[in-house]
Design an enzyme around this catalytic site. Sequence first.
Site, PDB file in Angstrom:
ATOM      1  N   GLY A  10     114.683  75.934  -1.011  1.00  0.00           N
ATOM      2  CA  GLY A  10     113.452  75.414  -1.580  1.00  0.00           C
ATOM      3  C   GLY A  10     112.444  76.511  -1.869  1.00  0.00           C
ATOM      4  O   GLY A  10     112.670  77.686  -1.576  1.00  0.00           O
ATOM      5  N   ALA A  60     111.951  68.457   3.771  1.00  0.00           N
ATOM      6  CA  ALA A  60     111.046  67.312   3.908  1.00  0.00           C
ATOM      7  C   ALA A  60     111.261  66.326   2.767  1.00  0.00           C
ATOM      8  O   ALA A  60     111.824  66.668   1.722  1.00  0.00           O
ATOM      9  CB  ALA A  60     109.589  67.771   3.912  1.00  0.00           C
ATOM     10  N   TYR A  61     110.789  65.116   2.974  1.00  0.00           N
ATOM     11  CA  TYR A  61     110.686  64.111   1.919  1.00  0.00           C
ATOM     12  C   TYR A  61     109.296  64.303   1.316  1.00  0.00           C
ATOM     13  O   TYR A  61     108.286  64.056   1.979  1.00  0.00           O
ATOM     14  CB  TYR A  61     110.844  62.715   2.516  1.00  0.00           C
ATOM     15  CG  TYR A  61     110.671  61.577   1.523  1.00  0.00           C
ATOM     16  CD1 TYR A  61     111.779  60.875   1.066  1.00  0.00           C
ATOM     17  CD2 TYR A  61     109.411  61.198   1.072  1.00  0.00           C
ATOM     18  CE1 TYR A  61     111.625  59.821   0.163  1.00  0.00           C
ATOM     19  CE2 TYR A  61     109.255  60.152   0.168  1.00  0.00           C
ATOM     20  CZ  TYR A  61     110.358  59.476  -0.275  1.00  0.00           C
ATOM     21  OH  TYR A  61     110.216  58.443  -1.164  1.00  0.00           O
ATOM     22  N   THR A 101     101.538  69.316   6.446  1.00  0.00           N
ATOM     23  CA  THR A 101     100.722  69.248   5.239  1.00  0.00           C
ATOM     24  C   THR A 101      99.257  68.933   5.520  1.00  0.00           C
ATOM     25  O   THR A 101      98.928  68.292   6.528  1.00  0.00           O
ATOM     26  CB  THR A 101     101.281  68.153   4.294  1.00  0.00           C
ATOM     27  OG1 THR A 101     100.408  67.969   3.184  1.00  0.00           O
ATOM     28  CG2 THR A 101     101.410  66.816   5.015  1.00  0.00           C
ATOM     29  N   ASP A 102      98.401  69.359   4.603  1.00  0.00           N
ATOM     30  CA  ASP A 102      96.977  69.021   4.667  1.00  0.00           C
ATOM     31  C   ASP A 102      96.747  67.529   4.470  1.00  0.00           C
ATOM     32  O   ASP A 102      95.680  67.011   4.809  1.00  0.00           O
ATOM     33  CB  ASP A 102      96.212  69.792   3.587  1.00  0.00           C
ATOM     34  CG  ASP A 102      96.664  69.420   2.174  1.00  0.00           C
ATOM     35  OD1 ASP A 102      97.876  69.531   1.896  1.00  0.00           O
ATOM     36  OD2 ASP A 102      95.813  69.024   1.356  1.00  0.00           O
ATOM     37  N   TYR A 127     103.377  58.799   3.030  1.00  0.00           N
ATOM     38  CA  TYR A 127     103.863  60.172   3.148  1.00  0.00           C
ATOM     39  C   TYR A 127     103.085  60.927   4.218  1.00  0.00           C
ATOM     40  O   TYR A 127     103.671  61.575   5.098  1.00  0.00           O
ATOM     41  CB  TYR A 127     103.735  60.886   1.809  1.00  0.00           C
ATOM     42  CG  TYR A 127     103.841  62.390   1.897  1.00  0.00           C
ATOM     43  CD1 TYR A 127     105.072  63.010   2.080  1.00  0.00           C
ATOM     44  CD2 TYR A 127     102.701  63.204   1.815  1.00  0.00           C
ATOM     45  CE1 TYR A 127     105.170  64.397   2.180  1.00  0.00           C
ATOM     46  CE2 TYR A 127     102.789  64.582   1.919  1.00  0.00           C
ATOM     47  CZ  TYR A 127     104.025  65.169   2.104  1.00  0.00           C
ATOM     48  OH  TYR A 127     104.107  66.540   2.205  1.00  0.00           O
TER      49      TYR A 127
END
Length: 293
Positions: A10, A60-61, A101-102, A127
């Site tokens: 990725g 990750a999704y 993630t933020d 998410y």
Amino acid sequence: MKIAVLGAAGQLGRDLCPRLAALGDVVLLSRADIDLSRPEAVPPAVLAASRPDVFINCAAYNLVDKAEVEPEAAFATNALGVRALAKACHAARVRFVHFSTDYVFGLHTPRRAPRAETDVPGPESVYAASKLAGECFALSEARDALVVRTCGLYGVWGSGGKGGNFVETMLRVAGQGKPLRVVNDQHCTPSYTADVADATVQLVRNGTSGLFHIVNRGAGTWFEFAAEIFRQAGLKPDLTPITSAEFNAAAKRPAYSVLATDKLVAAGVPALRPWPEALAAYLAERQNKPAGK
């Protein structure tokens, strides 16, 4: 040191793995090796076979809007799969590193001060909730785990194909002569994967554990990010600022998710360069990317 990286192909993984090579042997893993969407089938045998000292999860999704209609898939990969992986690492005495993630922030608005690791999260989408659950599982299930929150990632290895990353999307649509409408009420910090990878490697080298924010310096809206992309690229497309309500995405995004990195600096890792400087480095790097890669 031996380091296994899941999601090595990725955007982030492609920048992280070459830098990790300075610390020791790097084992590249893909979904074919470990499929986090099937947490019941996360194989401890993979850890036993590769016998890493550190396991880094870049997988990750990431389908933010689609997660609203398939929450089971988002939670399977981002939460339950991470839990299974963290438990396997703990059992094998392997140090676990995980990325978040933020988007775990958002509910506590209005806000105009960068969010610290000690701030209470408030996810506003499926998410985001799945990623927050993954953070909790990583930190609670694995001994001395390191969890890194980052924001607005873009990297050269995500520049191929349709979509790619935000920078490439903006450049592609502008090149097609189409008008662009970009939200101007979501504040974040776009972050270059090369810079995030450099800082992560320093934390891994130092044996640091806990929750850390790693982002480029500064803040801006997605509209301001787009405007800077075009300024640096010498383009003048039809660009219009809009509100999140006008954009009307399926999943709600944080209005303010700028991340503070004081804890990172206190841990001995220099603050990352300002995001416009990082963008300039990205645009220069993509010019030298081998064709077809």
